[in-house]
Design a protein around this motif. Structure first.
Motif, PDB file in Angstrom:
ATOM      1  N   GLU A 117       0.820  -1.213   0.000  1.00 27.77           N
ATOM      2  CA  GLU A 117       0.000   0.000   0.000  1.00 27.77           C
ATOM      3  C   GLU A 117       0.854   1.262   0.000  1.00 27.77           C
ATOM      4  O   GLU A 117       0.531   2.234  -0.654  1.00 27.77           O
ATOM      5  N   ASN A 118       1.965   1.256   0.734  1.00 28.56           N
ATOM      6  CA  ASN A 118       2.829   2.433   0.794  1.00 28.56           C
ATOM      7  C   ASN A 118       4.263   2.012   0.502  1.00 28.56           C
ATOM      8  O   ASN A 118       4.946   1.468   1.362  1.00 28.56           O
ATOM      9  N   VAL A 119       4.719   2.290  -0.700  1.00 28.76           N
ATOM     10  CA  VAL A 119       6.057   1.892  -1.133  1.00 28.76           C
ATOM     11  C   VAL A 119       7.131   2.586  -0.310  1.00 28.76           C
ATOM     12  O   VAL A 119       8.205   2.026  -0.073  1.00 28.76           O
ATOM     13  N   ASN A 120       6.869   3.760   0.165  1.00 32.27           N
ATOM     14  CA  ASN A 120       7.868   4.524   0.921  1.00 32.27           C
ATOM     15  C   ASN A 120       8.231   3.870   2.254  1.00 32.27           C
ATOM     16  O   ASN A 120       9.288   4.145   2.810  1.00 32.27           O
ATOM     17  N   GLU A 121       7.400   2.983   2.774  1.00 28.73           N
ATOM     18  CA  GLU A 121       7.675   2.313   4.037  1.00 28.73           C
ATOM     19  C   GLU A 121       8.623   1.128   3.870  1.00 28.73           C
ATOM     20  O   GLU A 121       9.146   0.621   4.861  1.00 28.73           O
ATOM     21  N   ILE A 129      10.863  -1.755  -8.436  1.00 32.25           N
ATOM     22  CA  ILE A 129       9.496  -1.443  -8.821  1.00 32.25           C
ATOM     23  C   ILE A 129       9.241  -1.929 -10.244  1.00 32.25           C
ATOM     24  O   ILE A 129      10.015  -1.673 -11.162  1.00 32.25           O
ATOM     25  N   LYS A 130       8.149  -2.642 -10.389  1.00 30.74           N
ATOM     26  CA  LYS A 130       7.730  -3.126 -11.705  1.00 30.74           C
ATOM     27  C   LYS A 130       6.278  -2.688 -11.895  1.00 30.74           C
ATOM     28  O   LYS A 130       5.401  -3.084 -11.147  1.00 30.74           O
ATOM     29  N   ILE A 131       6.044  -1.885 -12.898  1.00 27.11           N
ATOM     30  CA  ILE A 131       4.688  -1.385 -13.157  1.00 27.11           C
ATOM     31  C   ILE A 131       4.012  -2.333 -14.146  1.00 27.11           C
ATOM     32  O   ILE A 131       4.525  -2.587 -15.220  1.00 27.11           O
TER      33      ILE A 131
END
Length: 133
Positions: A117-121, A129-131
């Motif tokens: 939910e929160n990549v920054n954590e 990261i894979k979109i």
């Protein structure tokens, strides 16, 4: 001598310049040269139209071949996916994890999808990261 349409246009432009230089007076020589130029243009245009028709026919043939090849590609993709699924199903049925021969090696990858939910954590070790669309 065979002239291109460009050359015929250039010849016509020269004749037009001569006409202007002559004060707009059409001499018999200029009149005859203009008729010859117009006749050459008509003949050349007819020849060009045959080339254009052939090119248009070639385009239609190429379009049909592209469609045929796209259909063949799609069939092979479907067949490939079907065969992969058959192998997977058979391996699962017999509880086989790996098939290994001198020519091929077939196995299952064990991976899981994780939604964050929160990549920054996340720590930097987990931030590849894979979109996926």
């Amino acid at each position: 001598m065979k002239l291109t349409i460009y050359q015929i246009e250039q010849s016509y432009n020269q004749l037009a310049e001569e006409l202007i230089d002559n004060g707009g007076e059409l001499t018999p020589e200029l009149s005859e040269a203009l008729q010859i130029t117009e006749e050459q243009l008509q003949n050349k245009s007819v020849a060009y139209s045959f080339v254009i028709k052939q090119m248009d026919a070639d385009i239609d043939t190429i379009d049909a071949e592209i469609k045929r090849l796209q259909a063949a590609k799609k069939q092979r993709e479907k067949a490939s996916e079907y065969l992969k699924e058959r192998i997977k199903h058979a391996m699962e049925l017999f509880s086989i994890e790996e098939i290994k021969t001198p020519l091929v090696k077939i196995n299952f990858r064990k991976s899981e999808t994780v939604e964050v939910e929160n990549v920054n954590e996340l720590t930097s070790a987990y931030k590849t990261i894979k979109i996926v669309e």
